[in-house]
Design a protein around this motif. Structure first.
Motif, PDB file in Angstrom:
ATOM      1  N   ALA A 148       0.842  -1.205   0.000  1.00  0.00           N
ATOM      2  CA  ALA A 148       0.000   0.000   0.000  1.00  0.00           C
ATOM      3  C   ALA A 148       0.872   1.249   0.000  1.00  0.00           C
ATOM      4  O   ALA A 148       0.570   2.239  -0.671  1.00  0.00           O
ATOM      5  CB  ALA A 148      -0.915  -0.010   1.214  1.00  0.00           C
ATOM      6  N   ILE A 149       1.980   1.165   0.700  1.00  0.00           N
ATOM      7  CA  ILE A 149       2.835   2.358   0.803  1.00  0.00           C
ATOM      8  C   ILE A 149       3.407   2.718  -0.583  1.00  0.00           C
ATOM      9  O   ILE A 149       3.484   3.891  -0.954  1.00  0.00           O
ATOM     10  CB  ILE A 149       3.942   2.161   1.886  1.00  0.00           C
ATOM     11  N   GLY A 150       3.752   1.681  -1.355  1.00  0.00           N
ATOM     12  CA  GLY A 150       4.237   1.914  -2.730  1.00  0.00           C
ATOM     13  C   GLY A 150       3.185   2.632  -3.553  1.00  0.00           C
ATOM     14  O   GLY A 150       3.477   3.594  -4.268  1.00  0.00           O
ATOM     15  N   GLY A 239      -6.518   8.731  -9.424  1.00  0.00           N
ATOM     16  CA  GLY A 239      -5.543   8.773  -8.320  1.00  0.00           C
ATOM     17  C   GLY A 239      -6.240   8.812  -6.976  1.00  0.00           C
ATOM     18  O   GLY A 239      -5.899   8.073  -6.043  1.00  0.00           O
ATOM     19  N   VAL A 240      -7.276   9.653  -6.882  1.00  0.00           N
ATOM     20  CA  VAL A 240      -8.007   9.784  -5.613  1.00  0.00           C
ATOM     21  C   VAL A 240      -8.656   8.443  -5.266  1.00  0.00           C
ATOM     22  O   VAL A 240      -8.593   7.973  -4.122  1.00  0.00           O
ATOM     23  CB  VAL A 240      -9.073  10.903  -5.718  1.00  0.00           C
ATOM     24  N   TYR A 245      -8.579   3.495  -1.591  1.00  0.00           N
ATOM     25  CA  TYR A 245      -8.403   2.055  -1.357  1.00  0.00           C
ATOM     26  C   TYR A 245      -7.130   1.771  -0.571  1.00  0.00           C
ATOM     27  O   TYR A 245      -7.095   0.929   0.317  1.00  0.00           O
ATOM     28  CB  TYR A 245      -8.374   1.303  -2.691  1.00  0.00           C
ATOM     29  N   MET A 246      -6.055   2.503  -0.955  1.00  0.00           N
ATOM     30  CA  MET A 246      -4.756   2.281  -0.294  1.00  0.00           C
ATOM     31  C   MET A 246      -4.835   2.672   1.179  1.00  0.00           C
ATOM     32  O   MET A 246      -4.410   1.933   2.061  1.00  0.00           O
ATOM     33  CB  MET A 246      -3.672   3.157  -0.948  1.00  0.00           C
ATOM     34  N   VAL A 247      -5.386   3.846   1.408  1.00  0.00           N
ATOM     35  CA  VAL A 247      -5.474   4.322   2.800  1.00  0.00           C
ATOM     36  C   VAL A 247      -6.377   3.372   3.583  1.00  0.00           C
ATOM     37  O   VAL A 247      -6.097   3.021   4.732  1.00  0.00           O
ATOM     38  CB  VAL A 247      -5.979   5.792   2.832  1.00  0.00           C
ATOM     39  N   GLY A 248      -7.445   2.912   2.930  1.00  0.00           N
ATOM     40  CA  GLY A 248      -8.337   1.934   3.560  1.00  0.00           C
ATOM     41  C   GLY A 248      -7.543   0.708   4.001  1.00  0.00           C
ATOM     42  O   GLY A 248      -7.681   0.232   5.134  1.00  0.00           O
ATOM     43  N   THR A 249      -6.680   0.212   3.120  1.00  0.00           N
ATOM     44  CA  THR A 249      -5.885  -0.978   3.449  1.00  0.00           C
ATOM     45  C   THR A 249      -4.968  -0.709   4.639  1.00  0.00           C
ATOM     46  O   THR A 249      -4.856  -1.523   5.559  1.00  0.00           O
ATOM     47  CB  THR A 249      -5.033  -1.388   2.222  1.00  0.00           C
ATOM     48  N   LYS A 256     -11.532  -4.008  -1.407  1.00  0.00           N
ATOM     49  CA  LYS A 256     -11.419  -4.752  -2.656  1.00  0.00           C
ATOM     50  C   LYS A 256     -12.766  -5.380  -3.063  1.00  0.00           C
ATOM     51  O   LYS A 256     -13.488  -5.912  -2.234  1.00  0.00           O
ATOM     52  CB  LYS A 256     -10.364  -5.858  -2.479  1.00  0.00           C
ATOM     53  N   GLY A 257     -13.094  -5.284  -4.315  1.00  0.00           N
ATOM     54  CA  GLY A 257     -14.331  -5.906  -4.778  1.00  0.00           C
ATOM     55  C   GLY A 257     -15.559  -5.045  -4.575  1.00  0.00           C
ATOM     56  O   GLY A 257     -16.673  -5.463  -4.850  1.00  0.00           O
ATOM     57  N   THR A 258     -15.366  -3.839  -4.060  1.00  0.00           N
ATOM     58  CA  THR A 258     -16.529  -2.968  -3.881  1.00  0.00           C
ATOM     59  C   THR A 258     -16.502  -1.840  -4.912  1.00  0.00           C
ATOM     60  O   THR A 258     -15.456  -1.527  -5.474  1.00  0.00           O
ATOM     61  CB  THR A 258     -16.523  -2.322  -2.480  1.00  0.00           C
ATOM     62  N   TRP A 259     -17.616  -1.235  -5.119  1.00  0.00           N
ATOM     63  CA  TRP A 259     -17.801   0.018  -5.871  1.00  0.00           C
ATOM     64  C   TRP A 259     -17.549  -0.026  -7.368  1.00  0.00           C
ATOM     65  O   TRP A 259     -18.403   0.353  -8.133  1.00  0.00           O
ATOM     66  CB  TRP A 259     -16.885   1.120  -5.340  1.00  0.00           C
ATOM     67  N   VAL A 260     -16.316  -0.420  -7.745  1.00  0.00           N
ATOM     68  CA  VAL A 260     -15.878  -0.057  -9.091  1.00  0.00           C
ATOM     69  C   VAL A 260     -16.189  -1.142 -10.121  1.00  0.00           C
ATOM     70  O   VAL A 260     -15.856  -2.302  -9.922  1.00  0.00           O
ATOM     71  CB  VAL A 260     -14.360   0.231  -9.098  1.00  0.00           C
ATOM     72  N   ASP A 261     -16.806  -0.733 -11.230  1.00  0.00           N
ATOM     73  CA  ASP A 261     -17.029  -1.660 -12.336  1.00  0.00           C
ATOM     74  C   ASP A 261     -15.814  -1.568 -13.255  1.00  0.00           C
ATOM     75  O   ASP A 261     -15.490  -0.493 -13.783  1.00  0.00           O
ATOM     76  CB  ASP A 261     -18.304  -1.257 -13.083  1.00  0.00           C
ATOM     77  N   ALA A 262     -15.154  -2.715 -13.451  1.00  0.00           N
ATOM     78  CA  ALA A 262     -13.867  -2.701 -14.166  1.00  0.00           C
ATOM     79  C   ALA A 262     -13.991  -2.183 -15.594  1.00  0.00           C
ATOM     80  O   ALA A 262     -13.121  -1.453 -16.079  1.00  0.00           O
ATOM     81  CB  ALA A 262     -13.255  -4.096 -14.156  1.00  0.00           C
TER      82      ALA A 262
END
Ligand code: HEM
Lengths: 542, 197
Positions: A148-150, A239-240, A245-249, A256-262
């Motif tokens: 996540a930090i990366g 980016g936002v 997601y990163m901050v959430g992790t 993961k697996g929520t919200w976004v339609d690929a």
């Protein structure tokens, strides 16, 4: 004069930085950093080239892909954007015969983009973050493969680049539209209409045509800048999203697996990305060709009005072609594939074809011309697009895309020929044209080195694209690993060509440093002695 | 019937000829532009003819492939065409999981490869033994990924992911996944050593 003296002082007195205006210095700051980042992108490119012949022991697979992630970002934002921004900030002020709106903003712009690129690069170098620039959902937030930090560091870098881009966009439009102190009130509404091409469009229907308030290259810069601003909005939004997601992790919330339609995400992402690839690159390049052709020939542009109209069409086309990246996505509607992917995309052949024709005729009408570096590189740039644009049109076909998508053809014959031969050679032409203007007359150290640079770059660029393309047609995928030497002949040949491009760059850099001298180079980054927002020193303008 | 080898061979020849023409044109221009000559530009008719040619070439390519490349009309009309057989695959954790392995495909029949991704975006590519590509599609999670195809040559093909799904997915391969039989002709590049596909 000894070698060391020449290296320090430059050729025939080198660059006398005290004579430079703040804007000249800013343009040079952008360009120098842009060139250094170009060197880094080439070095990374060569590391990958070598790796694709035989995996290098000091680079593991994850790190190979983190190089592949940062390589195009360094190349496009760290290098192309920087060189273009520097040149355009100067040119907007120079061609509009108007002081730049804000020197501070221009300085902040190069700092944020240079800094942002470095931070983004560190995400790859230190944390091996490797979702590649396409960021296909949910890969960028796949915490089983990346830390996540990366990801956070990467996004912070990208945000820096986007802030710099917004500052550039604002400064360009403000410079075109604002009324400098002590000037008569400027017709900002009409200027904006002219810059965006609305005046040209209205003229089409008017009996009495209104004259264009901004010169043609400014129209190109404005229209490309609109695409750039829109793209920055899309990239910042992605980016936002990734950051959330990163901050959430980091805080233990698994999103993961929520919200976004690929597929929807992919559509929006490519809509934004094509504003660069098919929008501002083609528009800026056409505008730059027109400007260079006028400067080199000393004549007006052939078919000015058609050129303006084509720039407008190109901008609209760039908003509607994104589906050519989703031709092999079976969830994408067929109507979009055919209309946006095939038909509208085909018009890029027309708009770019118009730019090639107009530029060549403008030059031809001014015969005899001297084969200067400006002209040579301009012709190289035109050739690059003459090769790469049809390659793109071919892969934007439902039949061809099925067998070319994600192969080395796309990234070699189309992308690298467009970028390395088309765009980079156009930028070299612009650099050679602007060099005496920005440096107040510094002299080039060696013409022979400039010639070697030209031929090595041209042959290397076309050669690398050709061998990658052949490997692609034989089934070699991009972004994949082959460990049994399946495509070694092509990869060795592409490696030799890549080396030629790299050596060409080192020769060019050496030639420029010997021309301006290390002292001159350092001087560019010292505060300017002259206090003005005008592009040129007072005595040069008269 | 044309396959990817034929289409790509044509592309190689046509594009190479085009590249030679483009380089020669710029080379010719570079020598002529340095010599003295008339300052007149071409007549507008030449310019407009040139634009017409570009429009015809740009859009004509798609008409041409629609009529000559067999998989284009099949792909565009796959909802209306009858499927002979459907083969199912799941992509998960950087693995290609077939419902059946290998699948035996009858020559000249319209079959559909139906692929589901349970995590990342992948690609579904069919390759010959010499690594050349037969066809491919993207495999997007939460989306429909169905590829209708007709084989006209015997052979054994492998499946490889054609989309980057992170370093772990750089070599996702399912060997000998598809065996085509019953055709009059062999796909020479897809024959397993020493035998028929
Ligand atoms: C000497 C110069 C260069 C060399 C040798 C080089 C080489 C490479 C190689 C080997 C790859 C990986 C191809 C693959 O297997 O998928 C690549 C990818 C790429 N390069 Fe370059 N490159 C060079 C310069 C540049 C520059 C200057 C730019 C941009 C301004 C650029 C943009 C890209 C892009 C967009 C990709 C695709 C990355 C991806 O698939 O995610 N390259 N390059």
């Amino acid at each position: 004069m000894s070698f060391m003296q020449k290296l320090m002082e430059g050729h025939e007195g080198g660059l006398r930085h005290e004579t430079m205006t703040p804007l000249q210095k800013i343009a040079m700051r952008f360009v120098v950093i842009g060139l250094l980042y170009y060197g880094l992108a080439s070095l990374e490119g060569m590391l990958m080239r070598a790796w694709e012949i035989k995996p290098l022991p000091f680079i593991d697979e994850t790190h190979f892909f983190s190089i592949m992630t940062v390589h195009p970002m360094v190349g496009i934002f760290g290098s192309s954007y920087m060189i273009v921004f520097g040149a355009f900030l100067f040119l907007v002020s120079y061609l509009m015969k108007k002081p730049i709106y804000s020197i501070k903003m221009a300085n902040l712009s190069w700092m944020t983009i240079a800094g942002g690129t470095l931070i983004m690069w560190l995400a790859g170098f230190l944390f091996s973050y490797a979702p590649l620039y396409t960021l296909y959902w949910p890969l960028p937030v796949d915490m089983e493969q990346f830390s996540a930090i990366g990801g956070i560091v990467y996004i912070v870098g990208v945000v820096g680049i986007m802030i710099g881009t917004f500052l550039f966009t604002y400064n360009v439009f403000k410079t075109i539209l604002y009324t400098p102190e002590g000037w008569e009130k400027q017709p900002s509404g009409d200027l904006l209409k002219s810059a965006l091409g609305l005046e040209g469009l209205l003229n089409f229907f008017r009996r009495e045509k209104k004259e264009h308030l901004v010169p043609l290259p400014i129209a190109a810069i404005s229209r490309g800048t609109i695409d750039m601003g829109l793209n920055a909005i899309v990239i910042s939004s992605a980016g936002v999203l990734i950051l959330i997601y990163m901050v959430g992790t980091v805080f233990g919330a698994e999103l993961k697996g929520t919200w976004v339609d690929a597929l929807l995400y992919k559509n929006i992402f490519w809509w934004g990305l094509d504003l660069i690839a098919d929008g501002l690159v083609l528009i800026f390049v056409a505008g730059t060709w027109y400007l260079l052709a006028m400067i080199i020939s000393g004549k007006d542009l052939f078919m000015q009005n058609i050129a303006r109209a084509a720039l407008f069409v190109e901008m609209v086309v760039s908003w509607t072609v994104w589906s050519h990246h989703l031709m092999s996505d079976q969830g994408q509607s067929n109507t979009l594939k055919v209309l946006s992917g095939e038909v509208v995309t085909a018009f890029e052949l027309v708009t770019q074809g118009i730019a090639v024709f107009i530029t060549l005729v403008t030059l031809y009408r001014a015969r005899p011309l001297k084969m200067t570096n400006e002209l040579k590189f301009l012709l190289g740039g035109i050739l690059g697009f003459m090769l790469a644009v049809p390659a793109g049109i071919i892969q934007a076909d439902l039949g061809m895309n099925r067998i070319l998508h994600n192969t080395q053809w796309v990234i070699g014959t189309h992308v690298h020929v467009a970028i390395l031969v088309g765009l980079t050679m156009t930028l070299y032409s612009a650099i050679y044209t602007l060099f005496p203007i920005l440096t107040n007359g510094a002299k080039l150290y060696s013409q022979k080195l400039a010639d070697i640079h030209f031929w090595l770059h041209l042959i290397g660029g076309i050669g690398m694209g050709a061998f990658m393309g052949m490997a692609g047609m034989d089934g070699m995928l991009r972004r994949a690993i082959y460990t049994n030497g399946e495509y070694n002949t092509y990869m060795i040949l592409a490696g030799i060509c890549g080396m030629m491009i790299m050596v060409a760059f080192v020769i060019f850099l050496y030639n420029i440093i010997m021309s301006i001298g290390i002292k001159g180079l350092i001087g560019i980054y010292k505060p300017a002695v002259i206090d003005t927002r005008e592009p040129l020193p007072a005595e040069k303008e008269s | 019937m044309a396959d990817s080898i034929d289409v790509l061979f044509t592309l190689k020849v046509v594009y190479t000829i085009y590249v030679i023409i483009a380089i020669s044109l710029i080379g010719w221009f570079a020598t002529r532009v340095t010599r003295a000559g008339s300052a007149k530009g071409p007549k507008p008719a030449i310019f407009y003819t040139y634009i017409g040619v570009l429009v015809v070439l740009g859009t004509g390519l798609h008409f041409l492939t629609y009529n000559l490349v067999p998989w284009v009309p099949i792909d565009l009309n796959r909802d209306k065409l009858e499927t002979h057989k459907m083969y199912h695959y799941t992509f998960k954790d950087h693995k290609i999981i077939p419902k059946e392995h290998p699948v035996y495909v009858e020559c000249g029949k319209k079959v559909v490869f139906d692929v589901v991704s349970e995590d990342l975006t992948y690609g579904f590519g069919i390759f010959r033994q010499n690594n050349s590509m037969v066809t491919q599609m993207q495999v997007v999670p939460g989306s429909r990924n169905d590829l209708m195809w007709e084989f006209h040559k015997n052979g054994t093909y492998y499946i490889r992911s054609t989309e980057y799904s992170g370093p772990k997915g750089a070599q996702m391969i399912l060997e000998d996944a598809i065996v085509v039989r019953g055709c009059d002709e062999d796909d020479h590049h897809a024959m397993k050593e020493g035998g028929r596909g």
